[in-house]
Scaffold this motif. Structure first.
Motif, short mmCIF file in Angstrom:
data_model
loop_
_atom_site.label_atom_id
_atom_site.label_comp_id
_atom_site.label_asym_id
_atom_site.label_seq_id
_atom_site.Cartn_x
_atom_site.Cartn_y
_atom_site.Cartn_z
N LYS A 78 0.78 -1.53 0.09
CA LYS A 78 0.01 -0.03 -0.08
C LYS A 78 0.88 1.29 0.15
O LYS A 78 0.62 2.16 -0.65
CB LYS A 78 -0.98 -0.04 1.15
N LYS A 79 2.08 1.43 0.64
CA LYS A 79 2.70 2.58 0.84
C LYS A 79 3.46 2.57 -0.40
O LYS A 79 3.69 3.80 -0.83
CB LYS A 79 3.74 2.21 1.85
N CYS A 80 3.96 1.54 -1.13
CA CYS A 80 4.53 1.57 -2.59
C CYS A 80 3.39 2.36 -3.56
O CYS A 80 4.14 3.02 -4.27
CB CYS A 80 4.87 0.34 -2.79
N LEU A 81 2.26 1.99 -3.32
CA LEU A 81 1.38 2.59 -4.32
C LEU A 81 1.11 4.04 -4.24
O LEU A 81 0.77 4.85 -4.69
CB LEU A 81 -0.05 1.72 -3.98
N GLU A 82 1.26 4.31 -2.67
CA GLU A 82 1.18 5.81 -2.35
C GLU A 82 2.28 7.01 -2.60
O GLU A 82 2.24 7.92 -3.05
CB GLU A 82 1.16 6.04 -0.95
#
Length: 109
Positions: A78-82
């Motif tokens: 999720k953090k990589c997508l943000e």
């Protein structure tokens, strides 16, 4: 100053400080001070601790096993997508490999 290491071992009974277990290491990342601080400023260590109900600090050894490997990987995905941060992608790859190898990911800070 203590090295900051993230590692995956062939078995989960090994820690980075154990010289005799170096042959048991599958993957190891010796974080630079800049890499560690970048992830610290992004609150990655704190959020991983919350997600996995673990206490992660600057001078701790923490082992992620079982369901926590999946929780940490999902959080980092999720953090990589943000935000596109190479250190987060690299950290995520450690949890993906820990899941594949059915072992643990160890933080030694």
């Amino acid at each position: 100053m203590r090295e900051k290491i993230i590692a995956i071992y062939r078995t989960s009974a090994s820690y980075p400080g154990n010289e005799r277990d170096k042959d048991n290491c599958f993957m190891q990342w010796k974080l630079t001070d800049n890499e560690f601080e970048k992830l610290w400023q992004l609150n990655i260590w704190e959020k991983l601790g919350e997600v996995c109900n673990l206490d992660i600090g600057r001078f701790d050894d923490v082992e992620f096993t079982g369901e926590n490997l999946h929780k940490a990987r999902d959080f980092l995905l999720k953090k990589c997508l943000e935000c596109d941060v190479p250190e987060i992608r690299k950290l995520k790859s450690f949890f993906e490999n820990g899941i594949i190898r059915k072992t643990g990911v160890i933080f030694s800070f």
